[in-house]
Design an enzyme around this catalytic site. Sequence first.
Site, short mmCIF file in Angstrom:
data_model
loop_
_atom_site.label_atom_id
_atom_site.label_comp_id
_atom_site.label_asym_id
_atom_site.label_seq_id
_atom_site.Cartn_x
_atom_site.Cartn_y
_atom_site.Cartn_z
N ASN A 213 -1.31 65.34 33.13
CA ASN A 213 -1.67 66.42 34.05
C ASN A 213 -3.05 66.95 33.71
O ASN A 213 -3.71 66.45 32.79
CB ASN A 213 -0.61 67.52 34.01
CG ASN A 213 -0.47 68.11 32.63
OD1 ASN A 213 -1.40 68.70 32.09
ND2 ASN A 213 0.70 67.91 32.02
N ASP A 282 7.27 67.25 32.32
CA ASP A 282 8.70 67.54 32.43
C ASP A 282 9.55 66.28 32.35
O ASP A 282 10.67 66.31 31.87
CB ASP A 282 8.98 68.27 33.75
CG ASP A 282 8.44 69.69 33.71
OD1 ASP A 282 8.65 70.37 32.69
OD2 ASP A 282 7.77 70.11 34.68
N LYS A 292 1.59 45.07 30.56
CA LYS A 292 1.06 45.67 31.78
C LYS A 292 1.85 45.17 33.00
O LYS A 292 2.07 43.95 33.14
CB LYS A 292 -0.42 45.30 31.92
CG LYS A 292 -1.08 45.96 33.11
CD LYS A 292 -2.55 45.55 33.23
CE LYS A 292 -3.13 46.11 34.51
NZ LYS A 292 -4.45 45.57 34.81
N PRO A 310 12.38 66.67 26.36
CA PRO A 310 12.95 67.84 25.69
C PRO A 310 12.09 69.07 25.96
O PRO A 310 10.87 68.95 26.12
CB PRO A 310 12.86 67.46 24.19
CG PRO A 310 11.82 66.39 24.12
CD PRO A 310 11.88 65.66 25.43
N ASP A 311 12.73 70.23 26.06
CA ASP A 311 11.97 71.48 26.21
C ASP A 311 11.63 71.98 24.81
O ASP A 311 12.49 72.49 24.09
CB ASP A 311 12.79 72.51 26.99
CG ASP A 311 11.94 73.73 27.35
OD1 ASP A 311 11.16 74.18 26.48
OD2 ASP A 311 12.05 74.21 28.48
N ILE A 312 10.39 71.82 24.42
CA ILE A 312 9.97 72.10 23.04
C ILE A 312 10.13 73.58 22.71
O ILE A 312 10.68 73.96 21.68
CB ILE A 312 8.51 71.64 22.83
CG1 ILE A 312 8.42 70.13 23.10
CG2 ILE A 312 8.02 71.98 21.42
CD1 ILE A 312 7.01 69.59 23.23
N PHE A 332 4.12 80.05 27.72
CA PHE A 332 3.14 80.17 28.80
C PHE A 332 3.78 79.65 30.07
O PHE A 332 4.63 78.75 30.03
CB PHE A 332 1.88 79.34 28.49
CG PHE A 332 0.80 80.15 27.83
CD1 PHE A 332 0.97 80.65 26.55
CD2 PHE A 332 -0.38 80.43 28.50
CE1 PHE A 332 -0.01 81.42 25.94
CE2 PHE A 332 -1.38 81.19 27.90
CZ PHE A 332 -1.20 81.68 26.63
N LYS A 346 11.24 82.72 33.90
CA LYS A 346 11.00 81.71 32.86
C LYS A 346 11.21 82.30 31.47
O LYS A 346 11.74 81.64 30.58
CB LYS A 346 9.57 81.16 33.00
CG LYS A 346 9.39 79.84 32.34
CD LYS A 346 8.14 79.13 32.84
CE LYS A 346 8.35 78.46 34.19
NZ LYS A 346 7.16 77.75 34.66
N LYS A 350 13.80 80.59 28.98
CA LYS A 350 13.35 79.99 27.71
C LYS A 350 13.87 80.76 26.50
O LYS A 350 13.81 80.28 25.38
CB LYS A 350 11.83 79.94 27.64
CG LYS A 350 11.18 79.19 28.80
CD LYS A 350 10.87 77.76 28.45
CE LYS A 350 10.27 77.05 29.66
NZ LYS A 350 9.95 75.66 29.39
N1 CTP Z 1 7.35 73.79 27.59
C1 CTP Z 1 7.78 73.09 26.49
N2 CTP Z 1 8.41 71.87 26.67
C2 CTP Z 1 8.61 71.39 27.90
C3 CTP Z 1 8.17 72.11 29.03
C4 CTP Z 1 7.55 73.31 28.84
O1 CTP Z 1 7.60 73.54 25.36
N3 CTP Z 1 9.23 70.21 28.04
C5 CTP Z 1 6.73 75.12 27.40
C6 CTP Z 1 5.29 75.18 27.79
O2 CTP Z 1 4.43 74.89 26.70
C7 CTP Z 1 5.17 76.63 28.24
C8 CTP Z 1 6.49 76.92 28.85
O3 CTP Z 1 7.39 76.01 28.24
O4 CTP Z 1 5.00 77.50 27.16
C9 CTP Z 1 6.56 76.84 30.34
O5 CTP Z 1 6.18 75.60 30.80
P1 CTP Z 1 6.11 75.27 32.38
O6 CTP Z 1 5.79 73.83 32.50
O7 CTP Z 1 5.23 76.21 33.07
O8 CTP Z 1 7.56 75.56 32.84
P2 CTP Z 1 8.78 74.65 33.04
O9 CTP Z 1 9.76 74.97 31.98
O10 CTP Z 1 8.36 73.22 33.13
O11 CTP Z 1 9.35 75.14 34.40
P3 CTP Z 1 8.93 74.76 35.92
O12 CTP Z 1 8.66 73.29 35.93
O13 CTP Z 1 10.10 75.20 36.66
O14 CTP Z 1 7.72 75.57 36.25
#
Ligand code: CTP
Length: 408
Positions: A213, A282, A292, A310-312, A332, A346, A350
């Site tokens: 991204n 995500d 390739k 994973p959501d860190i 953030f 959020k 979180k």
């Molecule tokens: N984050 C994380 N791990 C992920 C996704 C997000 O640690 N897999 C953290 C980001 O670093 C940020 C926060 O979660 O601090 C929010 O990330 P954001 O991408 O804006 O939100 P999402 O949880 O992806 O929600 P959405 O896609 O619904 O906006």
Amino acid sequence: MNDLAGKHIVLGLTGGIACYKAAELCRALIKEGASVQVVMTAAAEQFITPVTLQALSGRTVYSSQWDAREPSNMPHIKLSREADAILIAPCSADFMAKLLHGRADELLSLMCLARPIAQVALLLAPAMNREMWAHPATQRNVAQLMADGTTVFDVGSGDQACGETGDGRMLEPSELLEDVIAFFQPKSLLGQHVLVTAGPTYEAIDPVRGITNLSSGKMGFAIARAAREAGAEVTLVAGPVSLATPRGVARVDVISAQDMLQAVQDKAATATVFIATAAVADWRPAHAADHKIKKDGSGATPSLNFVENPDILATLAQSARGQSRALYCVGFAAESHDLLANAKAKRARKGVPLLVGNIGPATFGQDDNALLLIDESGAKELARASKLVLARKLIVEIAIRIKAGVRA
Ligand code: CTP
């Protein structure tokens, strides 16, 4: 930026080939808003002339304690009392030995001894041959000078003017400037270990392609710098970005979200603050191809299956809560619309005490930003400013909340 606006610095030069870097440093300090009074020892004048330093600083250079320009004929008193700091760059091994013993047989050492010690900081940028730097006498002097309250900056490493290679060269002017700016910042996070994630992640499709991204990492890097300036130990876990590491920050480079989670978990045990600025992908392709993916000429397109990353942030916040460990977690939210509502939701999702919202498309890659801070008591806006200015404000806000005892 004008990070040194209103600061008056006495820039002292002692004998060393690094005097050529002092000219650039003088310029850099002035560009950052400081006024600079140069004082040179006789040895320094063997390496660079006062003419150069006078032209760059816009002030005549002092080099003698008998200089009669001061009505009182006491330049060591007058010049040291106007200063916010005396910065000796380059500082020779001999000059450190003099300082250690409180000797005062020429203007610069006399001024260091005569300065009001509680108001005027003494900052040294050592510069010497690697054997001189490594010598027990020099190391003993450095340790004692620090114990006496002197700030001794690091030395650089690499090729030396003498032809040898090792530790002891003076830091580059840009590095010293960053250290001087940091010195003047309030130390609101002393004793804290701040872990920061920054930048995008990259999820491989095959060995040459992937999904990522537009995050530049600038906000996270600014936060790492601001936390370091505030006195914290800082570890920065960075996705693929081409940004310079802030001074004094330990950096771990990662590629994918899974790498980032692993790196963060490796460092989390000693962290007291976790700030997640990374724009983590995500989803990732369920299987990255070993080779390739080629067109087969039929016009058929490859189909990709995704799995969720994973959501860190949520993982860390949850495990800290589970272990009743004091880890202040900050998330953030990069949103494209309805910032307040989305950021509030959020924060709850979180499970973090502080969520910082910003409008993604308006900030990615930019040097400035505006932030909306959401915590249990409501929302607070930090108005548009450079990312470094905002980062410093955010660090102050975090420090206030930690002091008040808020935890994840
Ligand atoms: N984050 C994380 N791990 C992920 C996704 C997000 O640690 N897999 C953290 C980001 O670093 C940020 C926060 O979660 O601090 C929010 O990330 P954001 O991408 O804006 O939100 P999402 O949880 O992806 O929600 P959405 O896609 O619904 O906006």
